[in-house]
Design a protein around this motif. Structure first.
Motif, PDB file in Angstrom:
ATOM      1  N   GLN A 195       0.836  -1.203   0.000  1.00 28.66           N
ATOM      2  CA  GLN A 195       0.000   0.000   0.000  1.00 28.66           C
ATOM      3  C   GLN A 195       0.872   1.255   0.000  1.00 28.66           C
ATOM      4  O   GLN A 195       0.571   2.245  -0.677  1.00 28.66           O
ATOM      5  N   GLU A 196       1.959   1.196   0.759  1.00 30.71           N
ATOM      6  CA  GLU A 196       2.888   2.325   0.784  1.00 30.71           C
ATOM      7  C   GLU A 196       3.473   2.582  -0.603  1.00 30.71           C
ATOM      8  O   GLU A 196       3.539   3.729  -1.071  1.00 30.71           O
ATOM      9  N   ALA A 197       3.894   1.527  -1.267  1.00 30.87           N
ATOM     10  CA  ALA A 197       4.505   1.677  -2.598  1.00 30.87           C
ATOM     11  C   ALA A 197       3.521   2.282  -3.591  1.00 30.87           C
ATOM     12  O   ALA A 197       3.896   3.135  -4.419  1.00 30.87           O
ATOM     13  N   GLN A 198       2.271   1.866  -3.515  1.00 34.49           N
ATOM     14  CA  GLN A 198       1.261   2.404  -4.428  1.00 34.49           C
ATOM     15  C   GLN A 198       1.080   3.902  -4.222  1.00 34.49           C
ATOM     16  O   GLN A 198       1.014   4.681  -5.183  1.00 34.49           O
ATOM     17  N   ARG A 199       1.003   4.331  -2.969  1.00 34.74           N
ATOM     18  CA  ARG A 199       0.803   5.752  -2.691  1.00 34.74           C
ATOM     19  C   ARG A 199       2.072   6.556  -2.957  1.00 34.74           C
ATOM     20  O   ARG A 199       2.011   7.709  -3.390  1.00 34.74           O
ATOM     21  N   PHE A 200       3.222   5.949  -2.734  1.00 37.19           N
ATOM     22  CA  PHE A 200       4.494   6.569  -3.094  1.00 37.19           C
ATOM     23  C   PHE A 200       4.511   6.878  -4.589  1.00 37.19           C
ATOM     24  O   PHE A 200       4.785   8.003  -5.006  1.00 37.19           O
ATOM     25  N   GLY A 201       4.143   5.891  -5.382  1.00 40.69           N
ATOM     26  CA  GLY A 201       4.112   6.087  -6.828  1.00 40.69           C
ATOM     27  C   GLY A 201       3.084   7.102  -7.280  1.00 40.69           C
ATOM     28  O   GLY A 201       3.293   7.830  -8.255  1.00 40.69           O
ATOM     29  N   SER A 202       1.966   7.185  -6.543  1.00 37.73           N
ATOM     30  CA  SER A 202       0.886   8.086  -6.951  1.00 37.73           C
ATOM     31  C   SER A 202       1.286   9.553  -6.874  1.00 37.73           C
ATOM     32  O   SER A 202       0.653  10.411  -7.495  1.00 37.73           O
ATOM     33  N   LEU A 203       2.351   9.850  -6.131  1.00 34.83           N
ATOM     34  CA  LEU A 203       2.772  11.242  -5.961  1.00 34.83           C
ATOM     35  C   LEU A 203       3.729  11.711  -7.056  1.00 34.83           C
ATOM     36  O   LEU A 203       4.020  12.901  -7.161  1.00 34.83           O
ATOM     37  N   PHE A 204       4.205  10.785  -7.878  1.00 34.40           N
ATOM     38  CA  PHE A 204       5.097  11.162  -8.978  1.00 34.40           C
ATOM     39  C   PHE A 204       4.287  11.832 -10.084  1.00 34.40           C
ATOM     40  O   PHE A 204       3.114  11.556 -10.281  1.00 34.40           O
ATOM     41  N   LYS A 205       4.945  12.747 -10.795  1.00 32.12           N
ATOM     42  CA  LYS A 205       4.316  13.511 -11.886  1.00 32.12           C
ATOM     43  C   LYS A 205       3.200  14.428 -11.392  1.00 32.12           C
ATOM     44  O   LYS A 205       2.352  14.833 -12.165  1.00 32.12           O
ATOM     45  N   ASN A 206       3.190  14.714 -10.109  1.00 30.25           N
ATOM     46  CA  ASN A 206       2.288  15.744  -9.588  1.00 30.25           C
ATOM     47  C   ASN A 206       2.968  16.412  -8.394  1.00 30.25           C
ATOM     48  O   ASN A 206       3.976  17.071  -8.559  1.00 30.25           O
ATOM     49  N   GLU A 207       2.439  16.224  -7.198  1.00 32.21           N
ATOM     50  CA  GLU A 207       3.013  16.905  -6.040  1.00 32.21           C
ATOM     51  C   GLU A 207       4.464  16.520  -5.794  1.00 32.21           C
ATOM     52  O   GLU A 207       5.299  17.362  -5.439  1.00 32.21           O
ATOM     53  N   GLY A 208       4.778  15.257  -5.985  1.00 31.80           N
ATOM     54  CA  GLY A 208       6.146  14.798  -5.776  1.00 31.80           C
ATOM     55  C   GLY A 208       7.124  15.456  -6.727  1.00 31.80           C
ATOM     56  O   GLY A 208       8.231  15.852  -6.335  1.00 31.80           O
ATOM     57  N   GLU A 209       6.727  15.605  -7.973  1.00 35.32           N
ATOM     58  CA  GLU A 209       7.596  16.265  -8.946  1.00 35.32           C
ATOM     59  C   GLU A 209       7.810  17.736  -8.567  1.00 35.32           C
ATOM     60  O   GLU A 209       8.927  18.266  -8.666  1.00 35.32           O
ATOM     61  N   VAL A 210       6.737  18.390  -8.129  1.00 34.87           N
ATOM     62  CA  VAL A 210       6.844  19.792  -7.702  1.00 34.87           C
ATOM     63  C   VAL A 210       7.876  19.925  -6.584  1.00 34.87           C
ATOM     64  O   VAL A 210       8.757  20.798  -6.611  1.00 34.87           O
ATOM     65  N   GLY A 211       7.783  19.048  -5.585  1.00 31.40           N
ATOM     66  CA  GLY A 211       8.691  19.110  -4.449  1.00 31.40           C
ATOM     67  C   GLY A 211      10.119  18.762  -4.814  1.00 31.40           C
ATOM     68  O   GLY A 211      11.064  19.425  -4.374  1.00 31.40           O
ATOM     69  N   MET A 212      10.306  17.727  -5.621  1.00 30.30           N
ATOM     70  CA  MET A 212      11.657  17.301  -5.980  1.00 30.30           C
ATOM     71  C   MET A 212      12.346  18.315  -6.881  1.00 30.30           C
ATOM     72  O   MET A 212      13.543  18.588  -6.734  1.00 30.30           O
ATOM     73  N   ARG A 213      11.604  18.905  -7.808  1.00 32.67           N
ATOM     74  CA  ARG A 213      12.202  19.926  -8.686  1.00 32.67           C
ATOM     75  C   ARG A 213      12.594  21.156  -7.876  1.00 32.67           C
ATOM     76  O   ARG A 213      13.645  21.765  -8.113  1.00 32.67           O
ATOM     77  N   ALA A 214      11.752  21.526  -6.925  1.00 32.35           N
ATOM     78  CA  ALA A 214      12.072  22.671  -6.071  1.00 32.35           C
ATOM     79  C   ALA A 214      13.348  22.409  -5.281  1.00 32.35           C
ATOM     80  O   ALA A 214      14.201  23.297  -5.126  1.00 32.35           O
ATOM     81  N   PHE A 215      13.502  21.178  -4.799  1.00 36.04           N
ATOM     82  CA  PHE A 215      14.709  20.818  -4.052  1.00 36.04           C
ATOM     83  C   PHE A 215      15.945  20.938  -4.944  1.00 36.04           C
ATOM     84  O   PHE A 215      16.960  21.514  -4.544  1.00 36.04           O
ATOM     85  N   LEU A 216      15.845  20.391  -6.142  1.00 41.08           N
ATOM     86  CA  LEU A 216      16.992  20.426  -7.062  1.00 41.08           C
ATOM     87  C   LEU A 216      17.337  21.852  -7.490  1.00 41.08           C
ATOM     88  O   LEU A 216      18.504  22.167  -7.753  1.00 41.08           O
ATOM     89  N   GLU A 217      16.312  22.687  -7.529  1.00 32.70           N
ATOM     90  CA  GLU A 217      16.522  24.091  -7.931  1.00 32.70           C
ATOM     91  C   GLU A 217      16.757  25.009  -6.739  1.00 32.70           C
ATOM     92  O   GLU A 217      16.814  26.230  -6.881  1.00 32.70           O
ATOM     93  N   LYS A 218      16.899  24.409  -5.563  1.00 29.70           N
ATOM     94  CA  LYS A 218      17.206  25.140  -4.320  1.00 29.70           C
ATOM     95  C   LYS A 218      16.214  26.272  -4.046  1.00 29.70           C
ATOM     96  O   LYS A 218      16.597  27.418  -3.768  1.00 29.70           O
ATOM     97  N   ARG A 219      14.946  25.939  -4.105  1.00 34.79           N
ATOM     98  CA  ARG A 219      13.893  26.902  -3.795  1.00 34.79           C
ATOM     99  C   ARG A 219      12.772  26.185  -3.049  1.00 34.79           C
ATOM    100  O   ARG A 219      12.734  24.955  -3.006  1.00 34.79           O
ATOM    101  N   LYS A 220      11.879  26.958  -2.457  1.00 37.89           N
ATOM    102  CA  LYS A 220      10.740  26.366  -1.766  1.00 37.89           C
ATOM    103  C   LYS A 220       9.663  25.983  -2.775  1.00 37.89           C
ATOM    104  O   LYS A 220       9.402  26.743  -3.725  1.00 37.89           O
ATOM    105  N   PRO A 221       9.041  24.818  -2.587  1.00 33.78           N
ATOM    106  CA  PRO A 221       7.983  24.410  -3.526  1.00 33.78           C
ATOM    107  C   PRO A 221       6.728  25.247  -3.353  1.00 33.78           C
ATOM    108  O   PRO A 221       6.461  25.760  -2.269  1.00 33.78           O
ATOM    109  N   THR A 222       5.995  25.411  -4.436  1.00 38.68           N
ATOM    110  CA  THR A 222       4.683  26.059  -4.388  1.00 38.68           C
ATOM    111  C   THR A 222       3.634  24.976  -4.563  1.00 38.68           C
ATOM    112  O   THR A 222       3.438  24.459  -5.657  1.00 38.68           O
ATOM    113  N   TRP A 223       2.993  24.616  -3.471  1.00 42.31           N
ATOM    114  CA  TRP A 223       2.033  23.517  -3.529  1.00 42.31           C
ATOM    115  C   TRP A 223       0.728  23.999  -4.132  1.00 42.31           C
ATOM    116  O   TRP A 223      -0.084  23.279  -4.597  1.00 42.31           O
TER     117      TRP A 223
END
Length: 253
Positions: free
Chosen positions: A225-253
């Motif tokens: 169940q954890e893996a399914q929900r982990f995957g569900s965050l990719f290409k949406n909120e997870g991408e927003v957060g990870m890109r913000a991290f890589l670009e050294k800025r705060k994410p805009t949720w």
């Protein structure tokens, strides 16, 4: 519905829900459960996190014994089931729920605090399940939540002896997560609430969802169940957060 016992106040997405029956140390009665059930079913969409606290020197000092004393066995069971249903509703809310324990959290009050996601306590807080002093047992799933939170031995010790413990002892056992001075309780709790609100909103909801699911499942099924929900965050909120991290800025949720 006009509430007599509950005093909700919403600021910046945080609802502070104060239980206000100080003349009875905020003891839980049928009206409390009716009001709480209604409030939980009609939460404004703006509420992103809830903080539950008590007015006066008690969080909740237990269930209303004067209401319980003349109940039949069937009525006692019904009173237990009604409380269990409301506390389960709190536990299953999609939003985080924090108990800000300002004073006595005994019996049903301790059970209410345990139904919240975690607990911040004042140094003045006292915890316990003293029901055996009355010849009864916890009735709002306290036997189940306490043993899961602090282990079988600690739970049986507290419930069998009716020992009341300080906030520091509750912290040592894992019943609370933080202890602060009374005058800092709400400030610290709201600070924690704002910290949670700064994180990925879907991610925080899914953390709660998967943890709750996992407690009722075996490890491997819960991990899936954890893996399914982990995957569900990719290409949406997870991408927003990870890109913000890589670009050294705060994410805009």
């Amino acid at each position: 519905m006009e509430y007599q016992i509950l005093h909700p106040s919403v600021t910046d997405g945080v609802m502070v829900l104060t239980i206000s029956r100080p003349q009875a140390l905020n003891a839980l009665n049928s009206l409390f459960f009716t009001e709480m059930d209604h409030l939980l079913s009609h939460l404004p969409q703006e509420v992103k996190i809830m903080v539950i606290t008590g007015e006066g020197k008690a969080f909740v000092a237990g269930a209303d014994i004067s209401e319980m004393v003349d109940k039949s066995q069937a009525e006692g069971e019904a009173f237990s089931l009604a409380g269990q249903a409301v506390f389960r509703k709190i536990e299953q809310l999609s939003i985080p729920v924090i108990a800000a324990v300002n004073g006595y959290a005994l019996g049903g009050g301790c059970e209410l605090a345990m139904a919240c996601d975690f607990r911040i306590a004042s140094t003045l807080a006292t915890f316990g399940q003293p029901e055996v002093n009355l010849g009864i047992i916890p009735g709002y799933a306290g036997t189940q939540r306490m043993s899961r939170l602090i282990g079988k031995g600690n739970a049986l010790y507290l419930m069998m002896t009716a020992t009341m413990i300080s906030a520091d002892e509750a912290l040592r056992m894992g019943l609370v997560q933080k202890v602060v001075a009374p005058e800092l309780l709400m400030e610290e709790t709201l600070k924690i609430a704002k910290t949670i609100l700064s994180k990925g909103p879907t991610a925080t909801k899914l953390v709660k969802e998967v943890v709750n699911l996992g407690l009722a499942m075996d490890f491997d099924a819960a991990s899936k169940q954890e893996a399914q929900r982990f995957g569900s965050l990719f290409k949406n909120e997870g991408e927003v957060g990870m890109r913000a991290f890589l670009e050294k800025r705060k994410p805009t949720w």
